[in-house]
Scaffold this active site. Structure first.
Site, PDB file in Angstrom:
ATOM      1  N   TYR A 150       0.707  -1.335   0.184  1.00  0.00           N
ATOM      2  CA  TYR A 150      -0.023  -0.163  -0.055  1.00  0.00           C
ATOM      3  C   TYR A 150       0.971   0.953  -0.552  1.00  0.00           C
ATOM      4  CZ  TYR A 150      -3.697   3.039   1.962  1.00  0.00           C
ATOM      5  OH  TYR A 150      -4.513   4.528   1.736  1.00  0.00           O
TER       6      TYR A 150
HETATM    7  N1  LIG Z   1     -10.006   6.230   5.179  1.00  0.00           N
HETATM    8  C1  LIG Z   1      -8.943   6.934   5.767  1.00  0.00           C
HETATM    9  O1  LIG Z   1      -8.933   6.619   6.773  1.00  0.00           O
HETATM   10  C2  LIG Z   1      -7.932   6.659   4.355  1.00  0.00           C
HETATM   11  C3  LIG Z   1      -6.856   7.378   5.130  1.00  0.00           C
HETATM   12  C4  LIG Z   1      -5.452   7.048   4.468  1.00  0.00           C
HETATM   13  C5  LIG Z   1      -5.481   7.361   2.475  1.00  0.00           C
HETATM   14  N2  LIG Z   1      -7.073   6.877   2.230  1.00  0.00           N
HETATM   15  C6  LIG Z   1      -7.059   6.672   0.725  1.00  0.00           C
HETATM   16  O2  LIG Z   1      -8.440   7.303   0.742  1.00  0.00           O
HETATM   17  C7  LIG Z   1      -8.908   6.677   0.242  1.00  0.00           C
HETATM   18  C8  LIG Z   1     -10.156   6.130  -0.117  1.00  0.00           C
HETATM   19  O3  LIG Z   1     -10.773   5.590   1.304  1.00  0.00           O
HETATM   20  P1  LIG Z   1     -12.074   5.105   1.290  1.00  0.00           P
HETATM   21  O4  LIG Z   1     -11.684   4.457   2.978  1.00  0.00           O
HETATM   22  O5  LIG Z   1     -12.681   5.729   1.456  1.00  0.00           O
HETATM   23  O6  LIG Z   1     -11.706   3.810   1.033  1.00  0.00           O
HETATM   24  P2  LIG Z   1     -13.031   1.977   0.630  1.00  0.00           P
HETATM   25  O7  LIG Z   1     -12.331   1.756   0.741  1.00  0.00           O
HETATM   26  O8  LIG Z   1     -13.486   3.368   2.177  1.00  0.00           O
HETATM   27  O9  LIG Z   1     -13.444   2.352  -0.593  1.00  0.00           O
HETATM   28  C9  LIG Z   1     -12.652   2.930  -1.570  1.00  0.00           C
HETATM   29  C10 LIG Z   1     -13.945   2.465  -3.488  1.00  0.00           C
HETATM   30  O10 LIG Z   1     -12.862   1.848  -4.422  1.00  0.00           O
HETATM   31  C11 LIG Z   1     -13.854   0.900  -4.466  1.00  0.00           C
HETATM   32  N3  LIG Z   1     -12.426   0.585  -5.722  1.00  0.00           N
HETATM   33  C12 LIG Z   1     -11.718  -1.124  -4.754  1.00  0.00           C
HETATM   34  N4  LIG Z   1     -11.696  -1.822  -5.993  1.00  0.00           N
HETATM   35  C13 LIG Z   1     -11.742  -0.986  -7.191  1.00  0.00           C
HETATM   36  C14 LIG Z   1     -11.653  -1.386  -8.495  1.00  0.00           C
HETATM   37  N5  LIG Z   1     -10.384  -1.988  -9.273  1.00  0.00           N
HETATM   38  N6  LIG Z   1     -12.004  -1.014  -9.400  1.00  0.00           N
HETATM   39  C15 LIG Z   1     -13.184   0.127  -9.390  1.00  0.00           C
HETATM   40  N7  LIG Z   1     -13.024  -0.161  -7.941  1.00  0.00           N
HETATM   41  C16 LIG Z   1     -12.532  -0.172  -6.597  1.00  0.00           C
HETATM   42  C17 LIG Z   1     -14.366   0.026  -3.742  1.00  0.00           C
HETATM   43  O11 LIG Z   1     -15.483  -0.177  -4.181  1.00  0.00           O
HETATM   44  C18 LIG Z   1     -15.341   1.170  -2.509  1.00  0.00           C
HETATM   45  O12 LIG Z   1     -16.106   1.697  -2.873  1.00  0.00           O
HETATM   46  C19 LIG Z   1      -7.976   5.911  -0.284  1.00  0.00           C
HETATM   47  O13 LIG Z   1      -7.281   5.714  -1.390  1.00  0.00           O
HETATM   48  C20 LIG Z   1      -7.730   5.883   0.375  1.00  0.00           C
HETATM   49  O14 LIG Z   1      -6.276   5.012  -0.250  1.00  0.00           O
HETATM   50  C21 LIG Z   1      -8.094   6.499   3.180  1.00  0.00           C
END
Ligand SMILES: NC(=O)c1ccc[n+]([C@@H]2O[C@H](COP(=O)([O-])OP(=O)(O)OC[C@H]3O[C@@H](n4cnc5c(N)ncnc54)[C@H](O)[C@@H]3O)[C@@H](O)[C@H]2O)c1
Length: 247
Positions: A150
């Site tokens: 990641y």
């Molecule tokens: N939530 C946090 O605290 C946090 C922290 C650091 C970084 N991030 C980053 O922020 C972004 C959003 O995070 P989140 O927590 O909302 O993620 P999440 O996992 O809740 O949502 C990700 C979405 O992407 C979709 N997805 C996954 N693989 C896919 C694919 N191959 N094709 C199409 N869609 C796909 C999933 O179905 C989901 O709807 C991400 O890039 C994550 O790495 C989040």
């Protein structure tokens, strides 16, 4: 309305932070093509938000889908102003136990599609003098244990974002990143499985709480997509309650 007339693509927009950004963009007058593999969540979102949202069920890890996605946005709404590369899937393991499948999952959903979509969107964003918003992570910036695949994808995204910011400024395209901390479905599931870790999670930042995707993260994505951020490019915005203070 701060995004009146703008057209955006939001990847992974059916759930979590992507759903919050899509909702905020529509609330500010934008129209959004949402891409996600979760068809049920995408259909619910499209039903909730109406004509301003077009849902496309597609797997971002398939390179040919990148041109399909950009073409679908332009076919639906006639232009493209904002590309939000939000989706990312990954699994955790210590570095020495990270399998080829784990590397492929993280780089295949969190790095390569970011580049492919930036490449396919470039001509349209050049025409609209548009914006790219990519996603970083504290896990990458800190190098959190068990987050090798990641972290590698996230820091690779930061690298190409800075290169694109340098190369495409002359095309009128700005490229910035959000590094969020927010309570999403994934975090909820983790807390349900490990309730004893909730307090520790909340204490990762000086504000002692996890962010809310709607109240805390989406407004920053609106700011970056609006004309207010026109003089910013190549920046990583920490939207994490001060967990990491970049210098
Ligand atoms: N939530 C946090 O605290 C946090 C922290 C650091 C970084 N991030 C980053 O922020 C972004 C959003 O995070 P989140 O927590 O909302 O993620 P999440 O996992 O809740 O949502 C990700 C979405 O992407 C979709 N997805 C996954 N693989 C896919 C694919 N191959 N094709 C199409 N869609 C796909 C999933 O179905 C989901 O709807 C991400 O890039 C994550 O790495 C989040």
């Amino acid at each position: 309305m701060r995004l009146e007339g703008k057209v955006a693509i939001v990847t992974g927009g059916a759930k979590g932070i992507g759903r919050a950004i899509t909702t905020a963009y529509v609330g500010q007058g934008a129209r959004v093509l949402v891409v996600d593999v979760d068809e049920a969540a995408g259909a619910t979102l499209a039903a909730d938000l109406g004509e301003a949202v077009t849902f496309l069920a597609a797997d971002l890890s398939v390179e040919a889908n990148a041109s399909r996605i950009v073409e679908a946005a332009v076919a639906a709404y006639g232009r493209l102003d904002v590309l939000v590369n939000n989706a990312h899937a990954s699994r955790q393991a210590p570095l020495l136990e990270t399998t080829p499948e784990m590397w492929e999952l993280s780089l295949g959903t969190g790095f390569w599609p970011v580049f492919w979509l930036m490449r396919e969107a470039h001509p349209h964003l050049k025409e609209s003098r548009g914006t790219i918003i990519n996603f970083a992570s504290g896990a990458g910036l800190r190098g959190n244990p068990t987050q090798g695949a990641y972290a590698a994808a996230k820091e690779a995204v930061r690298g190409i974002s800075r290169v694109a910011a340098n190369e495409w400024a002359r095309d009128g395209i700005n490229v910035n990143l959000i590094s969020p901390l927010a309570r999403t479905e994934g975090v909820d599931a983790f807390i349900a499985a490990h309730p004893e870790q909730e307090e520790a999670l909340n204490n990762t930042n000086p504000m002692r709480r996890l962010g809310d995707p709607y109240d805390d993260i989406a407004p920053v994505a609106v700011f970056l997509a609006s004309g207010d951020a026109d003089y910013m490019t190549g920046q990583t915005l920490m939207v994490d309650g001060g967990a990491i203070m970049l210098r």
